[in-house]
Design a protein around this motif. Sequence first.
Motif, PDB file in Angstrom:
ATOM      1  N   ILE A 125      11.516   3.380  -2.411  1.00 16.90           N
ATOM      2  CA  ILE A 125      10.236   3.673  -3.054  1.00 16.90           C
ATOM      3  C   ILE A 125      10.198   3.159  -4.493  1.00 16.90           C
ATOM      4  O   ILE A 125       9.201   2.594  -4.942  1.00 16.90           O
ATOM      5  CB  ILE A 125       9.951   5.186  -2.997  1.00 16.90           C
ATOM      6  N   ARG A 126      11.299   3.297  -5.218  1.00 15.39           N
ATOM      7  CA  ARG A 126      11.287   2.909  -6.634  1.00 15.39           C
ATOM      8  C   ARG A 126      11.434   1.406  -6.848  1.00 15.39           C
ATOM      9  O   ARG A 126      11.121   0.908  -7.933  1.00 15.39           O
ATOM     10  CB  ARG A 126      12.402   3.644  -7.379  1.00 15.39           C
ATOM     11  N   GLN A 127      11.909   0.698  -5.848  1.00 14.19           N
ATOM     12  CA  GLN A 127      12.069  -0.755  -5.967  1.00 14.19           C
ATOM     13  C   GLN A 127      11.181  -1.491  -4.959  1.00 14.19           C
ATOM     14  O   GLN A 127      11.490  -2.609  -4.559  1.00 14.19           O
ATOM     15  CB  GLN A 127      13.533  -1.133  -5.748  1.00 14.19           C
ATOM     16  N   ASP A 128      10.081  -0.905  -4.595  1.00 17.04           N
ATOM     17  CA  ASP A 128       9.167  -1.512  -3.634  1.00 17.04           C
ATOM     18  C   ASP A 128       8.433  -2.688  -4.282  1.00 17.04           C
ATOM     19  O   ASP A 128       8.495  -2.907  -5.493  1.00 17.04           O
ATOM     20  CB  ASP A 128       8.154  -0.460  -3.160  1.00 17.04           C
ATOM     21  N   VAL A 129       7.751  -3.450  -3.434  1.00 18.09           N
ATOM     22  CA  VAL A 129       6.803  -4.468  -3.889  1.00 18.09           C
ATOM     23  C   VAL A 129       5.427  -3.875  -3.594  1.00 18.09           C
ATOM     24  O   VAL A 129       4.965  -3.892  -2.466  1.00 18.09           O
ATOM     25  CB  VAL A 129       7.021  -5.799  -3.156  1.00 18.09           C
ATOM     26  N   TYR A 130       4.778  -3.334  -4.593  1.00 17.40           N
ATOM     27  CA  TYR A 130       3.702  -2.360  -4.408  1.00 17.40           C
ATOM     28  C   TYR A 130       2.348  -2.990  -4.096  1.00 17.40           C
ATOM     29  O   TYR A 130       2.081  -4.148  -4.454  1.00 17.40           O
ATOM     30  CB  TYR A 130       3.577  -1.491  -5.658  1.00 17.40           C
ATOM     31  N   ARG A 131       1.509  -2.195  -3.432  1.00 13.96           N
ATOM     32  CA  ARG A 131       0.093  -2.563  -3.317  1.00 13.96           C
ATOM     33  C   ARG A 131      -0.468  -2.620  -4.731  1.00 13.96           C
ATOM     34  O   ARG A 131      -0.236  -1.741  -5.547  1.00 13.96           O
ATOM     35  CB  ARG A 131      -0.643  -1.501  -2.487  1.00 13.96           C
ATOM     36  N   PRO A 132      -1.229  -3.683  -5.063  1.00 16.31           N
ATOM     37  CA  PRO A 132      -1.691  -3.826  -6.443  1.00 16.31           C
ATOM     38  C   PRO A 132      -2.660  -2.729  -6.870  1.00 16.31           C
ATOM     39  O   PRO A 132      -3.340  -2.099  -6.059  1.00 16.31           O
ATOM     40  CB  PRO A 132      -2.410  -5.185  -6.431  1.00 16.31           C
ATOM     41  N   MET A 133      -2.718  -2.516  -8.175  1.00 15.35           N
ATOM     42  CA  MET A 133      -3.834  -1.790  -8.766  1.00 15.35           C
ATOM     43  C   MET A 133      -5.042  -2.726  -8.759  1.00 15.35           C
ATOM     44  O   MET A 133      -4.917  -3.917  -9.033  1.00 15.35           O
ATOM     45  CB  MET A 133      -3.520  -1.402 -10.217  1.00 15.35           C
ATOM     46  N   TYR A 134      -6.203  -2.184  -8.450  1.00 11.72           N
ATOM     47  CA  TYR A 134      -7.439  -2.967  -8.453  1.00 11.72           C
ATOM     48  C   TYR A 134      -8.521  -2.209  -9.222  1.00 11.72           C
ATOM     49  O   TYR A 134      -8.554  -0.972  -9.227  1.00 11.72           O
ATOM     50  CB  TYR A 134      -7.943  -3.219  -7.030  1.00 11.72           C
TER      51      TYR A 134
END
Length: 726
Positions: free
Chosen positions: A430-439
Amino acid sequence: MPQEAPELATPRMSRRALLRAASAIGAQLVVGIPLSGLPGARAATSTFAPNAFVAISADDKVTLVMPAVEMGQGAYTSLAAMLAEELDVPLGAVSLQPAPPDPKYVNPALGIQATGGSTTTMVWFVPIRQAGATARAMLVQAAAQRWRVDASTLQTADGAVAHPASGRSARYGALAADAARQPAPSTVALKDARDFKLIGHAVKRLDAPGKVDGTARFGIDVMLPGMRVATLSASPVIGGKLRKADSAAALKVRGVRQVVLLDDIAAVVGDDMWAARQGLAALHVEWDGGGDVHASQAQLWAGLEEASRGPGVTAQKTGDAAARLARGDVVEAAYELPFLAHAAMEPMNCTVHATPGACEIWVGTQAPGFAQAGAASVLGLQPAQVTIHNHLIGGGFGRRLEVDGVIKATRIAQHVDGPVKVVWTREEDIRQDVYRPMYHDRLRAVVEGGRVTAWHHRVTGPSILARWLPPGFKDGIDPDAIEGAVKPPYDFANVLVEYVRHETPVVTVGFWRGVGPNSSVFSAECFLDLLARRNQVDPLAFRRNMLQGNPRALRVLDLAAAKAGWGTPAKAPGNDQRVGQGIALLAGFGSFLAAVVEVAVADDGDVRVRRIVCAADVGVVVNPDTVVAQIQGGTIFGLGTILYDAITVADGRVQQSNFHDFRLPRIDDIPAIETHLVPSTDKPGGIGEPGTVVVQPAIANAVFAATGIQPTRMPIDRSQQARKSS
């Protein structure tokens, strides 16, 4: 944090070279179908020659080399059904083999070898059927020559060719060697839909039995002789470097065999995961912070909002929306979506055995070519020297389009003698994910006579494609970021869609189930409800009035509304809940979906979704059970997103670490979910992501109807929705 995927080698393969490769398989019939020029599919780049293959061996075994990976979406069963339908074999007779990294298996819609974007069925529906029909035609011709009869007098069924007039028959395996010597027909006729025995019918999943009895092998299940298990820790702040670690303490832990310290990774290798985890805890790693050590979530939101007011690039312009907005009664609203983790049930893992001049990798990946190239770049090898064994994936959602896990595992494996399975802890996942962007989506509109006469949609966010697949980012526009905003399904008189690229610091972002449409469809459908309310028009009637030229969209909207009893939400028990219905429409991924949701909102702002009704037109349906399951899974995924989930940053670090603070929907959160499919003869669309996308605005609109307060930032703020005392 992830490194960029290395550029893939994309050699051109001639038809002659392809036939030479096929001849190496021996006494088998091998069929390859060129995929360029497929109707409805984006043409692949000229450097690729993609093919799909079916092999039939002398022992009657039918093998489909799968161009798509199975990550729970039912691809193995659906593609096998397409092949079996045209080949005239039982579905259970088809064996499945994951495709190796090879340009023959490039996804025509993506231009690379990858599974994602809800594209599997839409791009492989014709080619896989062509492969089956071509193989069947060659088998028939071989039988005709053997029996000296006209091919038109032969019939096929259940994996055999029969000549009814003479009573002769032969299994496909017995004809395979002769069929391999037949010239492949340049064209083949595909079955008429009226003759389908598998396509369009509910069939049992081929991967289900193994998942039930435990014989199915996911990447995390790999066990090799002499294998060690490692777990790792990376800098919590991007760019951070390893400063200190207590290797001696870790090595004292029972079962710990080795400590691997790199500049940005600390790993402990042990006999099993428990030993590795205990050793990592004893390592007491300290990090030097990166350049964004003081970044906060408030700063990130402020930067995104400020960027949204800057210059943008025009993605669509129809008519003159700017002029109409300048002289009309303008309604404006903005909507914001947070970072999100993928949180798949199978945490990131990869098994690597690196030896001089070669490397073998066992992993579940959505992009095997990227995984191969990533490992090769670490080891200084050619991609062909890296063998990828691809496995079932326990949840992808776009996370396994990235190969940072493969790269990290390979870097660790360089220092380990023998194979090593690198498994991420849930916290690391969870802490090193490739995250869904903020939009950030800002919308402005003018409504006249019950219709939108000017529509301005501005999407602000990062470009995933600029990092992940640079050729896809052109003229300042990320097509994925604006999908769902451009070409809205409604008849808006004047449309202006703009894209503002803003790369948020601290975290790396990537694909997440629905990606761009998550923000664009959410904001557009919520804004339509706001416009309807401002004009005192029923939200369903408001949409219907602008869909008369889009019959497929109108059909699913009407069906969902009728099945849900639009306008008559059930009363909530007690006096402390407010109830509401919300509706939303999606036209995307080649499909049309509408959702009607009923919610009850308690006085303290707690939202309970009580019922979800979906109607879907996905074109030709291969397996209706799979479509229903994907809509159910997608809506549950989206429910968690809008009610509970967010990744936030403080002091340059991700604050969430496990399911206690990144909450997934639980059993008692799940409402009744109804799915109604519209019969269609249109080409197949995608279904993996639409349910996630459409349910989010439907829930938000239901809360708006219940409380009169529109949610504009996910997840829904309970304090904002709480009943205010007088």
